[in-house]
Write a protein that holds these residues in place. Structure first.
Motif, PDB file in Angstrom:
ATOM      1  N   PHE A 424     -10.313   7.880  -5.746  1.00  0.00           N
ATOM      2  CA  PHE A 424      -9.657   6.694  -5.171  1.00  0.00           C
ATOM      3  C   PHE A 424      -8.185   6.716  -5.555  1.00  0.00           C
ATOM      4  N   THR A 425      -7.313   6.645  -4.536  1.00  0.00           N
ATOM      5  CA  THR A 425      -5.868   6.665  -4.791  1.00  0.00           C
ATOM      6  C   THR A 425      -5.198   5.527  -4.033  1.00  0.00           C
ATOM      7  N   VAL A 426      -4.214   4.913  -4.695  1.00  0.00           N
ATOM      8  CA  VAL A 426      -3.417   3.831  -4.121  1.00  0.00           C
ATOM      9  C   VAL A 426      -1.953   4.226  -4.248  1.00  0.00           C
ATOM     10  N   ALA A 427      -1.163   3.958  -3.211  1.00  0.00           N
ATOM     11  CA  ALA A 427       0.278   4.185  -3.267  1.00  0.00           C
ATOM     12  C   ALA A 427       1.008   2.891  -2.951  1.00  0.00           C
ATOM     13  N   SER A 428       2.019   2.570  -3.750  1.00  0.00           N
ATOM     14  CA  SER A 428       2.915   1.444  -3.473  1.00  0.00           C
ATOM     15  C   SER A 428       4.274   2.020  -3.116  1.00  0.00           C
ATOM     16  N   ASP A 429       4.752   1.764  -1.903  1.00  0.00           N
ATOM     17  CA  ASP A 429       5.999   2.388  -1.456  1.00  0.00           C
ATOM     18  C   ASP A 429       6.599   1.601  -0.305  1.00  0.00           C
ATOM     19  N   LEU A 430       7.819   2.017   0.081  1.00  0.00           N
ATOM     20  CA  LEU A 430       8.507   1.401   1.203  1.00  0.00           C
ATOM     21  C   LEU A 430       8.086   2.006   2.532  1.00  0.00           C
ATOM     22  N   PHE A 431       7.733   3.307   2.487  1.00  0.00           N
ATOM     23  CA  PHE A 431       7.384   4.037   3.701  1.00  0.00           C
ATOM     24  C   PHE A 431       6.092   4.810   3.474  1.00  0.00           C
ATOM     25  N   LEU A 432       5.500   5.265   4.575  1.00  0.00           N
ATOM     26  CA  LEU A 432       4.325   6.125   4.489  1.00  0.00           C
ATOM     27  C   LEU A 432       4.820   7.543   4.231  1.00  0.00           C
ATOM     28  N   THR A 433       5.068   7.841   2.962  1.00  0.00           N
ATOM     29  CA  THR A 433       5.557   9.157   2.560  1.00  0.00           C
ATOM     30  C   THR A 433       4.441  10.191   2.684  1.00  0.00           C
ATOM     31  N   PRO A 434       4.760  11.476   2.585  1.00  0.00           N
ATOM     32  CA  PRO A 434       3.692  12.482   2.597  1.00  0.00           C
ATOM     33  C   PRO A 434       2.640  12.243   1.520  1.00  0.00           C
ATOM     34  N   THR A 435       3.054  11.726   0.359  1.00  0.00           N
ATOM     35  CA  THR A 435       2.089  11.422  -0.699  1.00  0.00           C
ATOM     36  C   THR A 435       1.224  10.222  -0.308  1.00  0.00           C
ATOM     37  N   ALA A 436       1.860   9.154   0.153  1.00  0.00           N
ATOM     38  CA  ALA A 436       1.108   7.947   0.534  1.00  0.00           C
ATOM     39  C   ALA A 436       0.135   8.235   1.669  1.00  0.00           C
ATOM     40  N   ALA A 437       0.487   9.159   2.565  1.00  0.00           N
ATOM     41  CA  ALA A 437      -0.379   9.477   3.706  1.00  0.00           C
ATOM     42  C   ALA A 437      -1.704  10.079   3.278  1.00  0.00           C
ATOM     43  N   LEU A 438      -1.809  10.552   2.030  1.00  0.00           N
ATOM     44  CA  LEU A 438      -3.052  11.127   1.519  1.00  0.00           C
ATOM     45  C   LEU A 438      -3.877  10.127   0.720  1.00  0.00           C
ATOM     46  N   CYS A 439      -3.401   8.885   0.617  1.00  0.00           N
ATOM     47  CA  CYS A 439      -4.066   7.900  -0.241  1.00  0.00           C
ATOM     48  C   CYS A 439      -5.089   7.071   0.532  1.00  0.00           C
ATOM     49  N   ASP A 440      -5.950   6.393  -0.232  1.00  0.00           N
ATOM     50  CA  ASP A 440      -6.996   5.549   0.353  1.00  0.00           C
ATOM     51  C   ASP A 440      -6.495   4.148   0.669  1.00  0.00           C
ATOM     52  N   LEU A 441      -5.489   3.713  -0.062  1.00  0.00           N
ATOM     53  CA  LEU A 441      -4.935   2.382   0.116  1.00  0.00           C
ATOM     54  C   LEU A 441      -3.423   2.493  -0.064  1.00  0.00           C
TER      55      LEU A 441
END
Length: 706
Positions: A424-441
């Motif tokens: 389970f991975t969560v990303a908090s960011d301003l944009f859908l970065t390449p890292t955030a695009a691989l997260c569950d939330l």
């Protein structure tokens, strides 16, 4: 809102102290952002990152609502969910993992030092996990930790001259904040102003930066040999009795040992190592000592090396023996403003919440004990553990303000861990970065224009007001999110504040001011005092500057700074250099961007439209390349594509490649990070033995036409 207005606030495009004026129209939309000419910290300066912040705020691809993955990881398919649902998913998952496997199977990974640092370490440690991950091993913390052991506090150049004097001499060592905007609580324009006043300016940098071109002496060293150069400067100052004898005798431990240690480390010894002429080293050392107080501007150029910790120790010794510590115009210990509950991280260990961990929990940290002076969980070791399961594999991960596929080494390892191994991975960011695009939330983080804040992190000598001027969608401050989640998880002792407004009120409570009153004031300055060591001593072992460190010796490390040749260099690996004849530097900052941020912003992108590799014309010609050609930088670990920029200011065998590159306009599924990422050019084999830093400015490579 009836009419247009101007709001005074503070920028957060980097680590600076720039106060700005935000011009709003009658509907409250940001029209433009300008520097605040009345600011005592920045005097009207603003860099492109700050000036174009509204482009980021209102960008059509800004995250505006929490997103939950509905397709396979990497497909880029998400659906919007409410904040309440997102927080419930996180709380339920974190609590379940904590109960089933233990709290160490939870991890939080933050990016560069941002205001969220007030809470990130505190949050994960309050949960019982020691796995707080950051890029600190490569940025700022080698110097910070070395300073704590040697001096007891982090010395900062007295560029503002609050004691009536600015530095008489400067040593600019691996730092270019004059051009990039700001760093470490100092405005780049104010640094440049202080440099113009100095009697002597010495720049130690493999690149001929604008500051180096204007300096009195430019020591163009071979990348990775910073410690050897610092030791040779010390050899001259101490060997020629140019040191401040009264200060050394009264306030330093270990000087006789240092003097003996330096005898063989002469400019003649350093010349073949650093490629800096011995006579230039002597002239620089004499100028720094004679024209003091000496201020050292130091930066990432010394952090990313297998000698990072020892180089910091050598430069701290130079500050001490020249008598430049905590004197007007020297390297000072800032006094925080009264009436605000703010301390620097090195002064307030509770800020990271370490008091909530038991010794057993600390021992379960991934990489514990690998680097005796490493800053928490070692980032490369953490990602390798996620892949291999050794010593165990974290099950849930929160990524706050970080894009490690681009900004950490071995993005391929990180991608595989996120795709296949972490549950389970969560990303908090301003944009859908390449890292955030691989997260569950994915959570929409607030921009600095969307924050009310009492701003002290990275500054300490001043506390700035940040006023909320806009709101895009459902974006929330990361710290407010942590407060909500902490309540759901029962972390009341660590987070006793009811909400974000209560936390701000608590910070300001001793002052008697409300947040509105503080925001109207705009800035609080500490009442600076100098020479505090004369009555208080130094908060280092023995109460003095610890030149020969007993703490290091007790850990089995050199008590005195020692140079080690980089593991991948023409000297240490001549066999490898036959196929990879060029020395590779990466990670040098450029003004339009902050690491991987800003590539979506059209005015910033115009300033740097493509990833560049700076190459001497001779090296380019040997590789059959011209300026503007596409080229691969190839190392034993990988290759990445850049555009050649000819630079006669480099040595003919040194190249400098941009980092943090991706192409957001291509979409989140294939934004080019694998093809253009300088951090894919390094392995996970070599680290600073003290702090775990990686040698990102001293590798080996070759150029090939793309």
């Amino acid at each position: 809102m009836d009419s247009a207005r101007i709001v005074r606030t503070s920028c957060r495009g980097c680590h600076g102290v720039c106060q700005v004026l935000v011009h709003l129209d009658a509907q409250g939309r940001v029209l433009r952002i300008a520097g605040d000419p009345e600011s005592p910290t920045s005097r009207g300066f603003i860099c492109p990152k700050g000036a174009h912040a509204a482009r980021t705020l209102h960008h059509p691809e800004r995250l505006a609502t929490p997103l939950r993955r509905v397709g396979a990881r990497g497909e880029g398919r998400f659906e919007p969910v409410s904040w309440d649902e997102a927080l419930e998913i996180m709380a339920e998952t974190f609590d379940r993992v904590r109960r089933e496997s233990g709290p160490e199977f939870l991890a939080l990974h933050q990016g560069t030092g941002r205001p969220y640092t007030e809470f990130t370490g505190r949050f994960i440690h309050a949960l019982g996990s020691s796995n707080f991950v950051s890029p600190g091993h490569n940025c700022f913390l080698p110097r910070n930790i070395a300073s704590a052991l040697t001096v007891g506090w982090l010395p900062i150049a007295d560029i503002y001259g609050r004691g009536g004097a600015t530095p008489g001499s400067f040593l600019v060592f691996g730092c270019n904040s004059m051009e990039t905007g700001a760093a470490d609580g100092m405005c780049g324009a104010m640094i440049a102003k202080a440099l113009r006043k100095a009697r002597s300016v010495v720049v130690a940098d493999p690149r001929t930066t604008p500051t180096a071109r204007e300096a009195d002496i430019h020591l163009r060293l071979r990348p990775g040999t910073e410690c050897a150069l610092a030791l040779a400067l010390l050899h001259v100052i101490v060997g020629e009795n140019l040191h401040d004898k009264a200060f050394v005798e009264a306030h330093c431990n270990g000087f006789p040992e240092l003097r003996e240690h330096l005898i063989p480390l002469s400019p003649q010894w350093a010349e073949p190592i650093t490629r800096v002429p011995a006579e230039a080293i002597r002239r620089a050392a004499r100028a720094l000592a004679a024209d003091g107080p000496c201020a050292v501007l130091w930066g990432n150029g010394i952090d990313t090396s297998v000698n990072a910790f020892q180089t910091a120790r050598a430069l701290l010794s130079l500050m001490a023996v020249t008598g430049s510590l905590d004197v007007p115009g020297g390297m000072v210990r800032w006094v925080a403003p009264a009436g605000v509950r703010c301390k620097s991280p090195q002064e307030d260990k509770a800020q990271l919440g370490m008091q909530f961990l038991t010794p057993e929990q600390k021992a379960r940290m991934i990489g514990a004990g690998r680097f005796p002076f490493g800053p928490g969980c070692h980032q490369p070791t953490f990602w390798e553990a996620c892949l291999t399961g050794r010593p165990y594999r974290p099950r849930a991960l929160w990524l706050v303000g970080t894009n490690p596929l681009l900004t950490a080494t071995r993005g391929d390892v990180i991608e595989k861990a996120l795709r296949e191994h972490i549950e389970f991975t969560v990303a908090s960011d301003l944009f859908l970065t390449p890292t955030a695009a691989l997260c569950d939330l994915v959570l929409p983080a607030a921009h600095w224009l969307e924050q009310d804040d009492v701003v002290y992190f990275h500054k300490i000598w001043c506390v700035l007001a940040r006023r909320k001027t806009a709101q895009v969608g459902q974006a929330r401050d990361d710290r407010a999110v942590m407060l909500h989640l902490a309540r759901r998880l029962g972390l009341h002792e660590a987070f006793p504040w009811a909400d974000w407004e209560a936390y701000l009120a608590w910070l300001l409570e001793p002052s008697g001011m409300s947040f509105e009153e503080f925001a109207d004031k705009g800035v609080l300055l500490g009442e600076m005092r100098y020479r505090k060591h004369e009555t208080e001593g130094f908060p280092a072992p023995g109460g003095k500057v610890d030149l020969a460190s007993r703490v290091l010796a007790g850990a089995g490390r050199p008590a005195l700074p020692a140079y080690v040749e980089p593991p991948l260099s023409p000297v240490s690996r001549p066999d490898l250099a036959r196929d990879y004849p060029l020395i590779l530097m990466t990670g040098c900052k450029v003004q339009p961007f902050f690491h991987s941020e800003g590539r979506q912003i059209e005015p910033l992108r115009r300033l740097r439209p493509e990833p560049l590799v700076a190459v001497h014309p001779e090296a380019a010609a040997r590789s059959g390349l011209s300026g503007g050609d596409a080229a691969f930088v190839v190392t034993p670990h990988g290759r990445a594509r850049f555009v050649v920029a000819l630079d006669e200011g480099l040595a003919p065998d040194v190249v400098s490649a941009d980092h943090g590159w991706w192409f957001p306009e291509r979409g989140p599924l294939d934004p080019g990070w694998k093809e253009n990422n300088a951090n894919m050019l390094f392995g996970h084999e070599h680290f600073d033995p003290d702090c775990g830093a990686e040698p990102l400015k001293c590798g080996l490579c070759r150029l090939e036409r793309a």
